[in-house]
Design a protein around this motif. Sequence first.
Motif, PDB file in Angstrom:
ATOM      1  N   ASP A  74       0.860  -1.184   0.000  1.00 38.45           N
ATOM      2  CA  ASP A  74       0.000   0.000   0.000  1.00 38.45           C
ATOM      3  C   ASP A  74       0.896   1.233   0.000  1.00 38.45           C
ATOM      4  O   ASP A  74       1.551   1.526   1.007  1.00 38.45           O
ATOM      5  CB  ASP A  74      -0.891  -0.015   1.245  1.00 38.45           C
ATOM      6  CG  ASP A  74      -1.817   1.196   1.325  1.00 38.45           C
ATOM      7  OD1 ASP A  74      -1.601   2.166   0.565  1.00 38.45           O
ATOM      8  OD2 ASP A  74      -2.756   1.176   2.150  1.00 38.45           O
ATOM      9  N   PRO A  75       0.958   1.985  -1.104  1.00 42.90           N
ATOM     10  CA  PRO A  75       1.923   3.091  -1.172  1.00 42.90           C
ATOM     11  C   PRO A  75       1.632   4.209  -0.179  1.00 42.90           C
ATOM     12  O   PRO A  75       2.545   4.931   0.219  1.00 42.90           O
ATOM     13  CB  PRO A  75       1.785   3.591  -2.618  1.00 42.90           C
ATOM     14  CG  PRO A  75       0.422   3.167  -3.046  1.00 42.90           C
ATOM     15  CD  PRO A  75       0.165   1.867  -2.337  1.00 42.90           C
ATOM     16  N   VAL A  76       0.365   4.355   0.234  1.00 46.99           N
ATOM     17  CA  VAL A  76       0.033   5.417   1.180  1.00 46.99           C
ATOM     18  C   VAL A  76       0.552   5.071   2.578  1.00 46.99           C
ATOM     19  O   VAL A  76       1.008   5.936   3.323  1.00 46.99           O
ATOM     20  CB  VAL A  76      -1.492   5.666   1.205  1.00 46.99           C
ATOM     21  CG1 VAL A  76      -1.858   6.705   2.253  1.00 46.99           C
ATOM     22  CG2 VAL A  76      -1.969   6.121  -0.171  1.00 46.99           C
ATOM     23  N   TYR A 136       3.273   3.946  -8.222  1.00 45.21           N
ATOM     24  CA  TYR A 136       3.557   3.507  -6.856  1.00 45.21           C
ATOM     25  C   TYR A 136       4.739   4.293  -6.283  1.00 45.21           C
ATOM     26  O   TYR A 136       4.680   4.805  -5.160  1.00 45.21           O
ATOM     27  CB  TYR A 136       3.854   2.010  -6.835  1.00 45.21           C
ATOM     28  CG  TYR A 136       4.183   1.470  -5.457  1.00 45.21           C
ATOM     29  CD1 TYR A 136       3.181   0.966  -4.645  1.00 45.21           C
ATOM     30  CD2 TYR A 136       5.487   1.490  -4.974  1.00 45.21           C
ATOM     31  CE1 TYR A 136       3.468   0.482  -3.367  1.00 45.21           C
ATOM     32  CE2 TYR A 136       5.790   1.016  -3.707  1.00 45.21           C
ATOM     33  CZ  TYR A 136       4.784   0.511  -2.912  1.00 45.21           C
ATOM     34  OH  TYR A 136       5.080   0.051  -1.654  1.00 45.21           O
ATOM     35  N   ASP A 137       5.818   4.385  -7.051  1.00 40.07           N
ATOM     36  CA  ASP A 137       7.011   5.086  -6.583  1.00 40.07           C
ATOM     37  C   ASP A 137       6.734   6.570  -6.384  1.00 40.07           C
ATOM     38  O   ASP A 137       7.267   7.187  -5.459  1.00 40.07           O
ATOM     39  CB  ASP A 137       8.152   4.883  -7.581  1.00 40.07           C
ATOM     40  CG  ASP A 137       8.380   3.416  -7.891  1.00 40.07           C
ATOM     41  OD1 ASP A 137       8.833   2.694  -7.001  1.00 40.07           O
ATOM     42  OD2 ASP A 137       8.070   2.993  -9.020  1.00 40.07           O
ATOM     43  N   LEU A 143      -1.675  10.669 -17.131  1.00 41.98           N
ATOM     44  CA  LEU A 143      -2.670  10.377 -16.094  1.00 41.98           C
ATOM     45  C   LEU A 143      -2.027   9.863 -14.803  1.00 41.98           C
ATOM     46  O   LEU A 143      -2.653   9.899 -13.736  1.00 41.98           O
ATOM     47  CB  LEU A 143      -3.676   9.346 -16.623  1.00 41.98           C
ATOM     48  CG  LEU A 143      -4.909   9.076 -15.765  1.00 41.98           C
ATOM     49  CD1 LEU A 143      -5.777  10.328 -15.661  1.00 41.98           C
ATOM     50  CD2 LEU A 143      -5.725   7.919 -16.337  1.00 41.98           C
ATOM     51  N   VAL A 144      -0.784   9.408 -14.876  1.00 42.79           N
ATOM     52  CA  VAL A 144      -0.147   8.778 -13.721  1.00 42.79           C
ATOM     53  C   VAL A 144      -0.146   9.679 -12.486  1.00 42.79           C
ATOM     54  O   VAL A 144      -0.607   9.267 -11.410  1.00 42.79           O
ATOM     55  CB  VAL A 144       1.286   8.311 -14.077  1.00 42.79           C
ATOM     56  CG1 VAL A 144       2.020   7.823 -12.834  1.00 42.79           C
ATOM     57  CG2 VAL A 144       1.241   7.212 -15.129  1.00 42.79           C
ATOM     58  N   PRO A 145       0.348  10.921 -12.554  1.00 44.72           N
ATOM     59  CA  PRO A 145       0.347  11.743 -11.328  1.00 44.72           C
ATOM     60  C   PRO A 145      -1.050  12.121 -10.852  1.00 44.72           C
ATOM     61  O   PRO A 145      -1.260  12.336  -9.658  1.00 44.72           O
ATOM     62  CB  PRO A 145       1.160  12.982 -11.726  1.00 44.72           C
ATOM     63  CG  PRO A 145       1.095  13.033 -13.208  1.00 44.72           C
ATOM     64  CD  PRO A 145       1.013  11.613 -13.668  1.00 44.72           C
ATOM     65  N   VAL A 146      -2.008  12.211 -11.776  1.00 48.45           N
ATOM     66  CA  VAL A 146      -3.387  12.502 -11.390  1.00 48.45           C
ATOM     67  C   VAL A 146      -3.914  11.379 -10.503  1.00 48.45           C
ATOM     68  O   VAL A 146      -4.492  11.614  -9.439  1.00 48.45           O
ATOM     69  CB  VAL A 146      -4.282  12.682 -12.637  1.00 48.45           C
ATOM     70  CG1 VAL A 146      -5.731  12.902 -12.229  1.00 48.45           C
ATOM     71  CG2 VAL A 146      -3.781  13.838 -13.499  1.00 48.45           C
ATOM     72  N   LEU A 147      -3.722  10.139 -10.939  1.00 50.12           N
ATOM     73  CA  LEU A 147      -4.168   8.995 -10.151  1.00 50.12           C
ATOM     74  C   LEU A 147      -3.391   8.897  -8.840  1.00 50.12           C
ATOM     75  O   LEU A 147      -3.958   8.519  -7.809  1.00 50.12           O
ATOM     76  CB  LEU A 147      -4.005   7.702 -10.959  1.00 50.12           C
ATOM     77  CG  LEU A 147      -4.912   7.561 -12.179  1.00 50.12           C
ATOM     78  CD1 LEU A 147      -4.575   6.284 -12.939  1.00 50.12           C
ATOM     79  CD2 LEU A 147      -6.379   7.564 -11.782  1.00 50.12           C
ATOM     80  N   ALA A 148      -2.117   9.230  -8.871  1.00 53.41           N
ATOM     81  CA  ALA A 148      -1.313   9.192  -7.641  1.00 53.41           C
ATOM     82  C   ALA A 148      -1.898  10.145  -6.600  1.00 53.41           C
ATOM     83  O   ALA A 148      -1.985   9.807  -5.409  1.00 53.41           O
ATOM     84  CB  ALA A 148       0.139   9.553  -7.949  1.00 53.41           C
TER      85      ALA A 148
END
Length: 925
Positions: free
Chosen positions: A355-357, A420-421, A528-533
């Motif tokens: 879980d990255p959070v 994730y990173d 879209l990657v940073p938006v989802l992050a």
Amino acid sequence: MSSNHLYLVDGSGYIFRAYHRLPPLTNRHGTPAGAVFGFTTMLWKLVDELHKADGPTHLAVILDASSKTFRNEMYDQYKAHRPPPPEDLVPQFPLIRDAVRAFSVPCIEELGLEADDIIACYAEAALAQGWQVTIVSSDKDLMQLIRPGLDLLDTMNNRRLGAEHVLEKFGVEPERLGDVLALMGDSVDNVPGVPGIGPKTASQLIQQFGDLDTVLASTDAITKPKLKQSLIDHADNARLSRELVRLKCDAPLPEPLDDLALKGLPPEPLRAFLEDMGFKSLLAKVGGTSTGGPTVLALAPTGQEAPPPPPKLDAVPFNHKDYETVVDEEALDRWIAEGFKCGRIAVDTETDSTDPVRARLVGVSLATAPGKACYIPLAHIGDGLLSETPKQIAKTTAIAKLKPLLEDPSILKIGQNIKYDMVVLAGEGIQVAPYDDTMLLSYDLDAGLGGHGMDDLAQRHLDHACIEFKTVCGTGKAQITFDKVTLDRATEYAAEDADVTLRLWQTLKGRLAREGATRVYELVDRPLVPVLARMETAGIKVDREELARLSAEFAGEASRLEAEIHKEAGGPFTVGSPKQLGDVLFDRMGLKGGRKGKSGVYSTDVNEMERLAGEGVTIARMVLDWRQLTKLRSTYTEALQEQINPKTGRVHTSFSMAVAQTGRLSSTDPNLQNIPIRTEQGRRIRDAFVAEPGKVILSADYSQIELRLAAHMADVPALKEAFAKGEDIHSLTAQEVFGEVTRDTRARAKTINFSILYGISAFGLANRLEVPRAEAQAMIDRYFARFPGINHYIAATLAEVREKGFTTTLFGRKTHLPWIRSSKQGERQSAERQAINAPIQGTSADIIKRAMLRMEPALAAAGLADVRMLLQVHDELVFELAPDQVEAASVVIREVMAGACEPYVSLSVPLGVEIGTGSSWGAAH
């Protein structure tokens, strides 16, 4: 002792090894065939090597015939959590059976039995006649059979396994292994076992008491309170687990032992099979006296021999000992300088959680060239109370030094699932940019041709088997977190990840332009990657008390239903047992139409229960309602409580970008895409997703977007005009197909509208509408007569896919469907149904992704930067905002979503957006 030696090959193990070993090849008919090719070469190699040694006199390949066996009758949750096989592997199963028979080797399977049981039956029969037996497998369940005269052959590690291996691995003799397996359970097969007991404890208990029954009868002698109570509370599960892991040894043999005799390798059946498959490199090995293992060559998509490959960028061999462990600032400075010099660097993080959070950063790996990689440990603590903390750079110092490199706009950062990173590093104050993602590169190039995880890609493109996480951190109760891994082992694993990622980027990035995937990668997926992050980090608040209340209510209602079911059935039984339910319905109650499988158990699946419910059988409807309530409770009201982050009070789902073949996002932990909304109880789950105090939830949902896209893509004037005027599309269809609009015809028209887009057959539509097949076909014919553009679109799409092997969305996203050319009708029709829907559903997915990309800048420009986008579920976006922002935000959100296609795609129909607000997600609907 007889001179006969029987070899029994565990075919399933071979199949999955072959599937993951080779890239997604197709045969000359267009059917996926990578696993078939790999399986054929592996079986050939086995037969050849055994022949050169003191090979078998008898040989058979044993396969699983079906996913349901007699164990499901004992326990309906057995293997319930196993994911289905990959889509491109399913059509290869029958071809693999053909491959076995082409070697003139028996291919044995039996409905109702697992392959392990069939192997056990043949082993017992052969041993009884004094034969020697070798099982070609390393499966722990089959180790129960080991005894004098029977061993296992582990071809992966080229070793034979006897009783000493079982004793070393599990601490007991093979005949007592089943008791150990029963206590420890098996999460993969969903064997319950006893909670809190792992392999070590299970082994100690069996060593101390002798067998499972004695363990359970001797709890008074166990001094550990928790262990004692767990054994008492879960004794029945332990006994059930013992039966689940016990191999069935007394079933009739499907074929006599003597029929398994090896009689040489007649070339003709094998030659015919290889010619039909188009395996020319293997075909060259047939003939003469050579039976040597074939050289594995790649196949072109057409089934012809592949052209000479381009120079390999990954020619540098993998040497894990060359990777550097960076434990001082001077070495770190050197790697950072190298990254600036190269202008691009592969980066990967190691943490203590998936879980990255919640995850804590443990280390960072970097790679600047193939074979040149390092690992920077930051938070390793050793693997025991007495172990010393290894030397490492201070975390704050390393982060401060890495931050300029990872944020520098002139340095490209390359990651595998880099989202994730990004989340992990954002927690350390680092905003990674710019970036490339090898997982998304693969997904946008090869969707439908295999998995996009690092291990799959490394096998497919680099012919390299990555170090498995479980070999570094262990499994089950013995698993350790990465911060406890020794630095030398951590470096080999982590630096390899960065090394592989860089090599994959070199392999894949250059294909984008050549294969027309640049637009969807650069305009849709990569940005879209940073938006989802950010959405994952934000999470959404969940009302634990509401979940607990719903859980108790569902449990009470399920209990009430169970009592009603027992009353209707004339006595108690286990409602969750398919066998008991079938016996009650069709034997005790005498209902008609029951279907028994080969195992003798009546089918009670959802189709059968809905058939009975449609015939007015009250108990069938009650069972369906009971099943839904128990699933809602276990999957949502109970599980969601466990997934609430204790620090934030919110659940933080993980959005997966490279799973759904058509481009749609999926989500896990929790899966918010599959919350049921067709029933009242299901819809109430959404009531537990709430706004923070002083905020509200806003839901913005595209209205009938797939029907609108179908009207545009198929160029249907009547539908386009109706959407332009804001008319009810289902009423229009009802008028066109049935000549009148009533509640019944509108409902049928709605079913037809959506079913046509999924390539439904007359048979399928007849089942959905509960009408005769001829009537359903007449409806489809009238539909196509009124809307001929839809029929033309379907025909043109299928023709294009048969020619190219893939579909394309309006944004250029490809979905590969190689089995569209399959000679097998079922496989071909399944691919055709997917082909009809994929361009529409894929374009819909691209559109909402485009809306998400534009949303944050548009809200910020309107002075609404604190409006947070939390979720994306199918065609819906969910926001959290202050009540006084609703009016202004609704204008921006509707405008962004309605215009998401522009300027790259212009639609001939408007995109409708429905907006609602409330204190919860449910209330916003």
